[in-house]
Scaffold this motif. Structure first.
Motif, PDB file in Angstrom:
ATOM      1  N   ARG A 170       0.674  -1.456  -0.202  1.00 17.45           N
ATOM      2  CA  ARG A 170      -0.712   0.091   0.133  1.00 17.45           C
ATOM      3  C   ARG A 170       0.534   1.175   0.004  1.00 17.45           C
ATOM      4  O   ARG A 170       1.960   1.058   0.656  1.00 17.45           O
ATOM      5  N   VAL A 171       0.102   2.103  -0.543  1.00 13.78           N
ATOM      6  CA  VAL A 171       0.817   3.712  -0.897  1.00 13.78           C
ATOM      7  C   VAL A 171       0.478   4.883  -0.265  1.00 13.78           C
ATOM      8  O   VAL A 171      -0.834   4.762   0.340  1.00 13.78           O
ATOM      9  N   SER A 172       1.558   5.765   0.781  1.00 17.85           N
ATOM     10  CA  SER A 172       0.872   6.510   1.277  1.00 17.85           C
ATOM     11  C   SER A 172       1.785   7.757   1.423  1.00 17.85           C
ATOM     12  O   SER A 172       3.114   7.205   0.388  1.00 17.85           O
ATOM     13  N   GLY A 173       1.405   8.870   1.178  1.00 16.08           N
ATOM     14  CA  GLY A 173       2.398  10.027   1.116  1.00 16.08           C
ATOM     15  C   GLY A 173       2.655  10.583  -0.471  1.00 16.08           C
ATOM     16  O   GLY A 173       3.233  11.789  -0.606  1.00 16.08           O
ATOM     17  N   ARG A 174       1.902   9.934  -1.617  1.00 21.42           N
ATOM     18  CA  ARG A 174       2.406  10.396  -2.630  1.00 21.42           C
ATOM     19  C   ARG A 174       1.406   9.550  -3.440  1.00 21.42           C
ATOM     20  O   ARG A 174       0.560   8.921  -3.125  1.00 21.42           O
TER      21      ARG A 174
ATOM     22  N   LEU B  10      -4.061   3.203  -1.780  1.00 20.42           N
ATOM     23  CA  LEU B  10      -3.753   3.882  -1.022  1.00 20.42           C
ATOM     24  C   LEU B  10      -3.764   3.665   0.562  1.00 20.42           C
ATOM     25  O   LEU B  10      -5.446   3.259   0.741  1.00 20.42           O
ATOM     26  N   ASP B  11      -2.984   4.373   1.399  1.00 17.76           N
ATOM     27  CA  ASP B  11      -3.045   3.843   2.824  1.00 17.76           C
ATOM     28  C   ASP B  11      -3.473   5.396   2.888  1.00 17.76           C
ATOM     29  O   ASP B  11      -2.375   6.283   3.477  1.00 17.76           O
ATOM     30  N   ARG B  12      -4.683   5.510   3.723  1.00 18.14           N
ATOM     31  CA  ARG B  12      -4.915   6.780   3.994  1.00 18.14           C
ATOM     32  C   ARG B  12      -4.545   7.385   5.767  1.00 18.14           C
ATOM     33  O   ARG B  12      -4.985   8.103   6.007  1.00 18.14           O
ATOM     34  N   ALA B  13      -4.685   6.159   6.460  1.00 13.57           N
ATOM     35  CA  ALA B  13      -4.125   6.770   7.822  1.00 13.57           C
ATOM     36  C   ALA B  13      -3.310   7.003   7.759  1.00 13.57           C
ATOM     37  O   ALA B  13      -2.047   7.745   7.198  1.00 13.57           O
TER      38      ALA B  13
ATOM     39  N   ALA C 282      12.778   1.007 -13.121  1.00 15.94           N
ATOM     40  CA  ALA C 282      11.792   2.186 -13.338  1.00 15.94           C
ATOM     41  C   ALA C 282      10.601   1.523 -14.232  1.00 15.94           C
ATOM     42  O   ALA C 282      10.017   2.618 -14.026  1.00 15.94           O
ATOM     43  N   THR C 283      10.306   0.464 -14.528  1.00 16.70           N
ATOM     44  CA  THR C 283       8.842   0.170 -14.911  1.00 16.70           C
ATOM     45  C   THR C 283       8.097  -0.121 -13.796  1.00 16.70           C
ATOM     46  O   THR C 283       7.319  -0.956 -14.148  1.00 16.70           O
ATOM     47  N   ASP C 284       8.474  -0.375 -13.067  1.00 17.77           N
ATOM     48  CA  ASP C 284       7.566  -1.420 -11.319  1.00 17.77           C
ATOM     49  C   ASP C 284       6.306   0.587 -11.211  1.00 17.77           C
ATOM     50  O   ASP C 284       6.766   1.127 -11.226  1.00 17.77           O
ATOM     51  N   ALA C 285       5.528  -0.632 -10.708  1.00 15.45           N
ATOM     52  CA  ALA C 285       3.952   0.666 -10.344  1.00 15.45           C
ATOM     53  C   ALA C 285       3.609  -0.101  -9.327  1.00 15.45           C
ATOM     54  O   ALA C 285       3.654  -1.156  -9.026  1.00 15.45           O
ATOM     55  N   ASP C 286       2.454   0.751  -8.903  1.00 16.32           N
ATOM     56  CA  ASP C 286       1.779   0.324  -7.707  1.00 16.32           C
ATOM     57  C   ASP C 286       0.471  -0.542  -7.947  1.00 16.32           C
ATOM     58  O   ASP C 286      -0.197  -0.967  -7.623  1.00 16.32           O
ATOM     59  N   VAL C 287      -0.036  -0.070  -9.809  1.00 21.82           N
ATOM     60  CA  VAL C 287      -1.342  -0.597 -10.207  1.00 21.82           C
ATOM     61  C   VAL C 287      -0.601  -1.303 -11.212  1.00 21.82           C
ATOM     62  O   VAL C 287      -0.332  -0.341 -12.085  1.00 21.82           O
ATOM     63  N   TRP C 288      -0.769  -2.289 -12.277  1.00 21.20           N
ATOM     64  CA  TRP C 288      -1.253  -2.654 -13.173  1.00 21.20           C
ATOM     65  C   TRP C 288      -2.777  -3.384 -13.384  1.00 21.20           C
ATOM     66  O   TRP C 288      -2.897  -3.616 -13.064  1.00 21.20           O
ATOM     67  N   VAL C 289      -3.116  -2.749 -14.810  1.00 23.31           N
ATOM     68  CA  VAL C 289      -4.504  -2.602 -15.413  1.00 23.31           C
ATOM     69  C   VAL C 289      -4.180  -3.288 -16.161  1.00 23.31           C
ATOM     70  O   VAL C 289      -3.594  -2.550 -17.977  1.00 23.31           O
ATOM     71  N   ALA C 290      -4.567  -4.707 -17.641  1.00 20.86           N
ATOM     72  CA  ALA C 290      -5.112  -5.283 -17.901  1.00 20.86           C
ATOM     73  C   ALA C 290      -6.304  -4.484 -17.901  1.00 20.86           C
ATOM     74  O   ALA C 290      -7.437  -4.676 -17.746  1.00 20.86           O
ATOM     75  N   THR C 291      -5.904  -4.107 -19.620  1.00 18.47           N
ATOM     76  CA  THR C 291      -7.877  -3.721 -20.427  1.00 18.47           C
ATOM     77  C   THR C 291      -8.385  -4.770 -22.028  1.00 18.47           C
ATOM     78  O   THR C 291      -9.139  -4.508 -21.940  1.00 18.47           O
ATOM     79  N   SER C 292      -7.192  -5.869 -21.377  1.00 24.49           N
ATOM     80  CA  SER C 292      -8.573  -6.803 -22.613  1.00 24.49           C
ATOM     81  C   SER C 292      -7.413  -8.135 -22.383  1.00 24.49           C
ATOM     82  O   SER C 292      -6.512  -8.371 -21.495  1.00 24.49           O
ATOM     83  N   TRP C 293      -8.350  -9.235 -22.605  1.00 28.08           N
ATOM     84  CA  TRP C 293      -8.094 -11.196 -22.508  1.00 28.08           C
ATOM     85  C   TRP C 293      -6.771 -11.195 -22.820  1.00 28.08           C
ATOM     86  O   TRP C 293      -6.009 -11.681 -22.188  1.00 28.08           O
ATOM     87  N   GLN C 294      -6.084 -10.134 -24.133  1.00 28.39           N
ATOM     88  CA  GLN C 294      -4.762 -10.304 -24.578  1.00 28.39           C
ATOM     89  C   GLN C 294      -3.861  -9.755 -23.265  1.00 28.39           C
ATOM     90  O   GLN C 294      -2.376 -10.368 -22.898  1.00 28.39           O
ATOM     91  N   SER C 295      -3.786  -8.254 -23.009  1.00 30.91           N
ATOM     92  CA  SER C 295      -2.945  -7.926 -22.246  1.00 30.91           C
ATOM     93  C   SER C 295      -3.200  -8.598 -20.307  1.00 30.91           C
ATOM     94  O   SER C 295      -1.710  -8.253 -19.994  1.00 30.91           O
ATOM     95  N   ALA C 296      -4.505  -9.211 -19.988  1.00 31.28           N
ATOM     96  CA  ALA C 296      -4.273 -10.082 -19.117  1.00 31.28           C
ATOM     97  C   ALA C 296      -3.283 -10.933 -19.051  1.00 31.28           C
ATOM     98  O   ALA C 296      -2.540 -11.385 -17.759  1.00 31.28           O
TER      99      ALA C 296
END
Length: 412
Positions: free
Chosen positions: A64-68, A409-412, A145-159
């Motif tokens: 979980r992410v906080s502060g950015r 996101l960590d809202r705390a 550098a390609t790390d992300a907090d969230v990855w989103v597939a958008t079709s069965w191929q990209s899944a």
């Protein structure tokens, strides 16, 4: 021998008279397939990118992410101008950008097209989107550098692409706009598309029907967003410049089975026999041979489409999987949508102004006739348009952004 040649020549002439040159070409292709063998089913992703739900390597645990702001990577096929699926995806990205998050597009192109050309298409057709554009090869290595907090597939191929890269850190989500196995005959591609719902991703679905379907069939957890209408594009024309409303309109996609092209054309042919005085308009992919009088507009920009809708009383909208966006456009422009009656349509398109009909040529034709004849030119356009006033894409994007934030996101 000579008699056989003459018989074949007479048959060719009959086909040309009845079906035209395009009909003759279709018959020639079918004969060629019988003689030479049918074309092989094409796999729309690389074999090395095919994942298997029974043999998935463990994914990196999301943190979980906080502060950015969030870093969000969207894996998608290269968009083309006018692509409805990409347009909906970009609406969600715009909402996340308004919320301050960093979005990045990773394009999966099995044809190895030019990345700069793909980026130009994005910038020219979706100018409000600020997301950077990259080749999916950028995420093939480990970490960095390609790390992300969230990855989103958008079709069965990209899944499959996302599932086959277990080294990627971040939460894995799946932006599902349709039940994609239904795009294919019940075979290999159907099975590969269906398997993506077992990968363990968190779903974000277009409408409630898909969320229910994925939960019931696969136990997949999803949040859904409601469909919207482009009310800044589609509206009722008024004043002296308003066109006469005297037509019916149909969206043509001959090569896309789920859009019911053949059924729609049969229904319109019956409608034209009963009401030859009513102009029929077609738009979308060109239709070479139309067996009734019609204006074949081809592909139209949204502003041109709004003008066409304002010249019509009734629009025929067919979808045999998730509901189409077209009924919302029609209503916003004051046009009655006639829609094939099915649960996947009714669950999402909950609007009392829609006319429902069984998906048969006769039932659809009768529904169009009744809707056309009962259309009150003085009151119907404004009433229909008011029925979608609350359908906001901005609200849909805001709900998607809120859901992604709640998961990461960590809202705390």
């Amino acid at each position: 021998m000579l008699d056989n040649a003459r018989s074949r020549a007479r048959q060719i002439i009959r086909v040309l008279r009845a079906e035209g040159l395009e009909g003759a070409r279709r018959r020639a292709r079918r004969v060629g397939h019988r003689v030479l063998g049918a074309e092989a089913e094409e796999l729309p992703l690389l074999a090395s990118d095919v994942a298997d739900s029974t043999q998935l390597a463990p994914f990196a645990e999301p943190v979980r992410v906080s502060g950015r702001p969030l870093r969000i990577g969207w894996i998608t096929t290269p968009p083309g101008a006018g692509s409805g699926g990409h347009t909906t995806m970009f609406r969600m990205i715009e909402g996340l950008e308004r919320a301050g998050h960093d979005n990045r597009l990773y394009l999966y192109d099995t044809s190895h097209g030019d990345l700069a050309r793909h980026e130009r298409v994005v910038r020219e057709n979706w100018p409000a989107v600020a997301a950077s554009v990259h080749d999916v090869a950028a995420i093939s290595g480990s970490g960095g550098a390609t790390d992300a907090d969230v990855w989103v597939a958008t079709s069965w191929q990209s899944a499959h692409v996302l599932a086959s890269r277990p080294h990627l850190s971040g939460r894995r989500m799946y932006f599902v706009q349709d039940y994609e196995p239904y795009f294919y005959a019940h075979g290999s591609l159907y099975a590969l598309a269906e398997d993506t719902y077992r990968f363990g991703f968190t779903g974000i679905t277009a409408g409630a029907w898909l969320a229910e379907e994925l939960a019931d069939r696969f136990g997949m957890h999803s949040s859904h967003f409601e469909f919207g209408a482009d009310l800044d594009v589609y509206s009722v024309a008024s004043g002296d410049g308003a066109p006469a409303r005297d037509g019916v309109v149909f969206y043509t996609k001959p090569g896309v089975a789920r859009r019911g092209h053949a059924t729609g054309m049969l229904a319109l042919e019956r409608f034209a026999r009963v009401r030859p005085d009513v102009p029929i308009h077609l738009f979308g992919d060109p239709v070479p041979q139309v067996p009734f009088a019609a204006v074949n507009h081809g592909r139209l920009r949204p502003d041109q489409l709004d003008d066409l809708y304002n010249r019509c009383r009734v629009g025929l909208s067919l979808s045999f999987t998730n509901v189409s966006l077209i009924p919302w456009e029609l209503l916003a422009s004051g046009t009655v949508p006639v829609v094939n009656d099915a649960r996947h349509n009714r669950v999402v398109l909950d609007n009392p102004e829609v006319v429902w009909a069984d998906a048969t040529p006769g039932a659809l034709s009768a529904a169009m006739q009744a809707a056309y004849d009962s259309y009150d030119l003085s009151t119907a356009p404004a009433r229909l348009s008011r029925s979608v006033v609350g359908a906001s894409w901005a609200d849909a994007a805001q709900s998607v952004a809120a859901f992604i934030e709640s998961q990461t996101l960590d809202r705390a």
